[in-house]
Design a protein around this motif. Structure first.
Motif, PDB file in Angstrom:
ATOM      1  N   LEU A  40       0.826  -1.207   0.000  1.00 33.43           N
ATOM      2  CA  LEU A  40       0.000   0.000   0.000  1.00 33.43           C
ATOM      3  C   LEU A  40       0.857   1.253   0.000  1.00 33.43           C
ATOM      4  CD1 LEU A  40      -3.082   0.628   0.100  1.00 33.43           C
ATOM      5  CD2 LEU A  40      -2.802   0.937   2.568  1.00 33.43           C
ATOM      6  N   LEU A  41       1.967   1.233   0.714  1.00 33.99           N
ATOM      7  CA  LEU A  41       2.851   2.397   0.752  1.00 33.99           C
ATOM      8  C   LEU A  41       3.502   2.649  -0.609  1.00 33.99           C
ATOM      9  CD1 LEU A  41       4.599   1.926   4.225  1.00 33.99           C
ATOM     10  CD2 LEU A  41       2.911   3.662   3.613  1.00 33.99           C
ATOM     11  N   TRP A  42       3.843   1.599  -1.310  1.00 37.49           N
ATOM     12  CA  TRP A  42       4.463   1.763  -2.613  1.00 37.49           C
ATOM     13  C   TRP A  42       3.429   2.105  -3.682  1.00 37.49           C
ATOM     14  CZ3 TRP A  42       9.402   2.393  -3.811  1.00 37.49           C
ATOM     15  CH2 TRP A  42      10.362   2.035  -2.865  1.00 37.49           C
ATOM     16  N   GLY A  43       2.175   1.747  -3.452  1.00 33.46           N
ATOM     17  CA  GLY A  43       1.112   2.133  -4.367  1.00 33.46           C
ATOM     18  C   GLY A  43       1.046   1.342  -5.650  1.00 33.46           C
ATOM     19  N   GLU A  44       1.718   0.198  -5.703  1.00 35.85           N
ATOM     20  CA  GLU A  44       1.711  -0.605  -6.926  1.00 35.85           C
ATOM     21  C   GLU A  44       1.832  -2.074  -6.547  1.00 35.85           C
ATOM     22  OE1 GLU A  44       4.049  -0.879 -11.240  1.00 35.85           O
ATOM     23  OE2 GLU A  44       4.757   0.447  -9.631  1.00 35.85           O
ATOM     24  N   VAL A  45       0.928  -2.895  -7.065  1.00 41.03           N
ATOM     25  CA  VAL A  45       0.924  -4.323  -6.760  1.00 41.03           C
ATOM     26  C   VAL A  45       1.796  -5.039  -7.785  1.00 41.03           C
ATOM     27  CG1 VAL A  45      -0.489  -6.385  -6.425  1.00 41.03           C
ATOM     28  CG2 VAL A  45      -1.393  -4.148  -5.793  1.00 41.03           C
ATOM     29  N   THR A  46       2.997  -5.389  -7.383  1.00 40.48           N
ATOM     30  CA  THR A  46       3.908  -6.156  -8.230  1.00 40.48           C
ATOM     31  C   THR A  46       4.503  -7.299  -7.408  1.00 40.48           C
ATOM     32  OG1 THR A  46       5.806  -4.763  -7.666  1.00 40.48           O
ATOM     33  CG2 THR A  46       4.484  -4.103  -9.573  1.00 40.48           C
ATOM     34  N   TRP A  47       5.027  -8.293  -8.111  1.00 40.04           N
ATOM     35  CA  TRP A  47       5.637  -9.407  -7.395  1.00 40.04           C
ATOM     36  C   TRP A  47       6.852  -8.950  -6.600  1.00 40.04           C
ATOM     37  CZ3 TRP A  47       3.212 -13.571  -6.334  1.00 40.04           C
ATOM     38  CH2 TRP A  47       2.228 -14.079  -7.192  1.00 40.04           C
ATOM     39  N   THR A  48       7.572  -7.982  -7.112  1.00 40.43           N
ATOM     40  CA  THR A  48       8.738  -7.469  -6.384  1.00 40.43           C
ATOM     41  C   THR A  48       8.322  -6.835  -5.060  1.00 40.43           C
ATOM     42  OG1 THR A  48       9.870  -7.057  -8.483  1.00 40.43           O
ATOM     43  CG2 THR A  48      10.721  -5.929  -6.523  1.00 40.43           C
ATOM     44  N   ASN A  49       7.287  -5.982  -5.113  1.00 35.67           N
ATOM     45  CA  ASN A  49       6.823  -5.342  -3.871  1.00 35.67           C
ATOM     46  C   ASN A  49       6.286  -6.370  -2.890  1.00 35.67           C
ATOM     47  OD1 ASN A  49       7.494  -2.780  -4.718  1.00 35.67           O
ATOM     48  ND2 ASN A  49       5.470  -2.338  -5.562  1.00 35.67           N
ATOM     49  N   ILE A  50       5.597  -7.393  -3.380  1.00 33.37           N
ATOM     50  CA  ILE A  50       5.041  -8.411  -2.493  1.00 33.37           C
ATOM     51  C   ILE A  50       6.156  -9.209  -1.819  1.00 33.37           C
ATOM     52  CG2 ILE A  50       3.675 -10.528  -2.405  1.00 33.37           C
ATOM     53  CD1 ILE A  50       1.936  -9.375  -4.634  1.00 33.37           C
ATOM     54  N   ILE A  51       7.154  -9.636  -2.601  1.00 33.56           N
ATOM     55  CA  ILE A  51       8.243 -10.441  -2.029  1.00 33.56           C
ATOM     56  C   ILE A  51       9.059  -9.616  -1.042  1.00 33.56           C
ATOM     57  CG2 ILE A  51      10.375 -11.667  -2.591  1.00 33.56           C
ATOM     58  CD1 ILE A  51       9.059 -12.478  -5.242  1.00 33.56           C
ATOM     59  N   VAL A  52       9.397  -8.385  -1.421  1.00 25.89           N
ATOM     60  CA  VAL A  52      10.152  -7.517  -0.501  1.00 25.89           C
ATOM     61  C   VAL A  52       9.322  -7.225   0.752  1.00 25.89           C
ATOM     62  CG1 VAL A  52      11.209  -5.251  -0.234  1.00 25.89           C
ATOM     63  CG2 VAL A  52      11.516  -6.523  -2.359  1.00 25.89           C
ATOM     64  N   GLY A  53       8.008  -7.044   0.593  1.00 23.80           N
ATOM     65  CA  GLY A  53       7.145  -6.822   1.749  1.00 23.80           C
ATOM     66  C   GLY A  53       7.136  -8.003   2.688  1.00 23.80           C
ATOM     67  N   ILE A  54       7.112  -9.219   2.146  1.00 22.78           N
ATOM     68  CA  ILE A  54       7.157 -10.415   2.998  1.00 22.78           C
ATOM     69  C   ILE A  54       8.474 -10.480   3.762  1.00 22.78           C
ATOM     70  CG2 ILE A  54       7.216 -12.938   2.955  1.00 22.78           C
ATOM     71  CD1 ILE A  54       5.273 -12.849   0.608  1.00 22.78           C
ATOM     72  N   VAL A  55       9.583 -10.171   3.064  1.00 18.25           N
ATOM     73  CA  VAL A  55      10.889 -10.199   3.728  1.00 18.25           C
ATOM     74  C   VAL A  55      10.935  -9.188   4.868  1.00 18.25           C
ATOM     75  CG1 VAL A  55      13.351  -9.757   3.413  1.00 18.25           C
ATOM     76  CG2 VAL A  55      12.075 -11.057   1.686  1.00 18.25           C
ATOM     77  N   PHE A  56      10.500  -7.960   4.625  1.00 16.88           N
ATOM     78  CA  PHE A  56      10.507  -6.940   5.676  1.00 16.88           C
ATOM     79  C   PHE A  56       9.537  -7.298   6.803  1.00 16.88           C
ATOM     80  CE2 PHE A  56      12.753  -4.212   2.682  1.00 16.88           C
ATOM     81  CZ  PHE A  56      13.576  -3.491   3.534  1.00 16.88           C
ATOM     82  N   ALA A  57       8.394  -7.899   6.476  1.00 16.31           N
ATOM     83  CA  ALA A  57       7.445  -8.296   7.503  1.00 16.31           C
ATOM     84  C   ALA A  57       8.045  -9.355   8.429  1.00 16.31           C
ATOM     85  CB  ALA A  57       6.163  -8.818   6.853  1.00 16.31           C
ATOM     86  N   VAL A  58       8.740 -10.328   7.859  1.00 23.72           N
ATOM     87  CA  VAL A  58       9.384 -11.360   8.685  1.00 23.72           C
ATOM     88  C   VAL A  58      10.474 -10.751   9.545  1.00 23.72           C
ATOM     89  CG1 VAL A  58      10.765 -13.459   8.596  1.00 23.72           C
ATOM     90  CG2 VAL A  58       8.803 -13.212   7.075  1.00 23.72           C
ATOM     91  N   LEU A  59      11.270  -9.835   8.974  1.00 21.92           N
ATOM     92  CA  LEU A  59      12.324  -9.193   9.757  1.00 21.92           C
ATOM     93  C   LEU A  59      11.745  -8.382  10.908  1.00 21.92           C
ATOM     94  CD1 LEU A  59      14.764  -7.982   6.938  1.00 21.92           C
ATOM     95  CD2 LEU A  59      15.062  -9.910   8.503  1.00 21.92           C
ATOM     96  N   VAL A  60      10.654  -7.654  10.651  1.00 22.24           N
ATOM     97  CA  VAL A  60      10.037  -6.849  11.709  1.00 22.24           C
ATOM     98  C   VAL A  60       9.508  -7.742  12.822  1.00 22.24           C
ATOM     99  CG1 VAL A  60       8.049  -5.384  12.230  1.00 22.24           C
ATOM    100  CG2 VAL A  60       9.486  -4.874  10.261  1.00 22.24           C
ATOM    101  N   MET A  61       8.852  -8.853  12.470  1.00 23.11           N
ATOM    102  CA  MET A  61       8.267  -9.717  13.493  1.00 23.11           C
ATOM    103  C   MET A  61       9.325 -10.491  14.260  1.00 23.11           C
ATOM    104  SD  MET A  61       4.758 -11.119  11.775  1.00 23.11           S
ATOM    105  CE  MET A  61       4.218 -11.665  13.383  1.00 23.11           C
ATOM    106  N   VAL A  62      10.475 -10.761  13.644  1.00 21.54           N
ATOM    107  CA  VAL A  62      11.535 -11.504  14.329  1.00 21.54           C
ATOM    108  C   VAL A  62      12.425 -10.576  15.151  1.00 21.54           C
ATOM    109  CG1 VAL A  62      13.593 -12.924  13.975  1.00 21.54           C
ATOM    110  CG2 VAL A  62      11.524 -13.382  12.655  1.00 21.54           C
TER     111      VAL A  62
END
Length: 269
Positions: free
Chosen positions: A79-101
C-alpha cells in the motif's frame, strides 16, 4: 339416477419452495455436511496433534496469528508503494518477517468477551457524538464573541483491560472537541482537554458523557461476570488499582439509569 361418473377433481399443487430455492437449500446443507464439519474436525485434529517449532509459535493458533501479521505488514508495504507487483510483495514479505523476528511487539491480552449488540450501540453513540460535536466546534469557530475557553479535566475510568482502555481513549480522541493529553496508566486516570467549558453545565455534561462511555465499554467488552485475567502478566484489579467500589459504582449508575428510564416510560414522558 345418472350413470355419469363424477368429474375428476384437479390435483392439489404441492406447496413448497420453488426448484431454485430447493437446489440452493440442498447445496447449503451438503456444504455444511461435506465441507464445514470435516474442515472443523481437521483443524481440531491439527491443533492437537501437529507440532510446530518454537520459533514458529509452538501451536497452530500462534502460527496462524503470525501468518496473519506477515500478511498484514506485507499489505501495508504494498500500500505504501502504491503498486501491486511481485517485487513489492516479495520484498514486503521479507521486511514483515524481519520486523516480526527482530522487533516483536508485546502480546496484547484478551481478557473479556465481546458483546456485539452493546458494541454496536457504542458505535452508534460514537457516530452521534461525532456529528453533534462537529456542529458545536463549527459553530464556535464562526460565531461572534470571545474565543472558546478550553480546559483540562481529570477523569477516572474503571476499566481493567489495557486493550479496552486503549479503545476508550481512541473513542474520546475521535470526538471533535476532546483530546486525551495525558494518561496515568496505573491509576486509570485520563487528563482530557475540552474545547469549550465556559459554563458549569458543559463540564457536568462532559462528566455524564464520560460515565456513559465507561458503562458502555464495560458492558461491551469486560463485564465482571465474564472477566478472565490474562495469564501473561497477571492483570487484575490490584494491578490496575481499580477497586471493586468503582466497578460497583458503574453498575449502580447503570441500574439507576435503567430505573429512571422505566419510570419515565410508565409516566408517558
Amino acid at each position: 339416477m345418472s350413470n355419469t361418473p363424477y368429474p375428476e377433481r384437479p390435483r392439489a399443487k404441492s406447496v413448497g419452495k420453488n426448484p431454485v430455492a430447493r437446489f440452493f437449500g440442498t447445496l447449503w446443507r451438503l456444504a455444511v455436511l461435506w465441507f464445514a464439519w470435516p474442515t472443523t474436525n481437521l483443524i481440531v485434529w491439527l491443533s492437537q496433534n501437529l507440532k510446530f517449532p518454537v520459533w514458529a509459535g509452538g501451536d497452530l493458533r500462534e502460527v496462524a496469528m503470525r501468518l496473519w501479521g506477515v500478511a498484514w505488514l506485507t499489505f501495508v508495504w504494498v500500500l505504501l508503494w502504491g503498486e501491486v507487483t511481485w517485487t513489492n510483495i516479495i520484498v514486503g514479505i521479507v521486511f514483515a518477517v524481519l520486523v516480526m523476528v527482530l522487533l516483536p511487539l508485546p502480546r496484547v491480552p484478551i481478557e473479556g468477551r465481546v458483546h456485539p449488540l452493546a458494541a454496536a450501540k457504542l458505535l452508534l453513540t460514537l457516530i452521534g457524538s461525532f456529528m453533534v460535536s462537529s456542529a458545536q466546534v463549527a459553530w464556535a469557530a464562526v460565531k461572534p464573541g470571545p474565543p472558546p475557553l478550553g480546559a483540562v479535566v481529570r477523569v477516572h475510568l474503571a476499566i481493567k483491560s489495557d486493550l479496552v482502555l486503549t479503545l476508550a481513549i481512541d473513542y474520546i480522541n475521535l470526538v471533535p472537541g476532546t483530546m486525551v493529553v495525558e494518561i496515568d496508566h496505573l491509576r486509570r486516570m485520563l487528563y482530557i482537554h475540552i474545547f469549550d467549558v465556559r459554563k458549569q453545565s458543559q463540564i457536568d455534561s462532559f462528566y455524564r458523557t464520560m460515565a456513559y462511555v465507561e458503562r458502555q465499554f464495560i458492558k461491551a467488552f469486560e463485564r465482571d461476570s465474564e472477566w478472565h485475567p490474562s495469564p501473561f502478566h497477571g492483570v487484575d484489579d490490584d494491578y490496575h488499582h481499580v477497586p471493586f467500589s468503582d466497578r460497583r459504582r458503574v453498575a449502580d449508575e447503570e441500574r439507576h439509569a435503567s430505573q429512571g428510564r422505566l419510570r419515565r416510560r410508565l409516566r408517558g414522558e
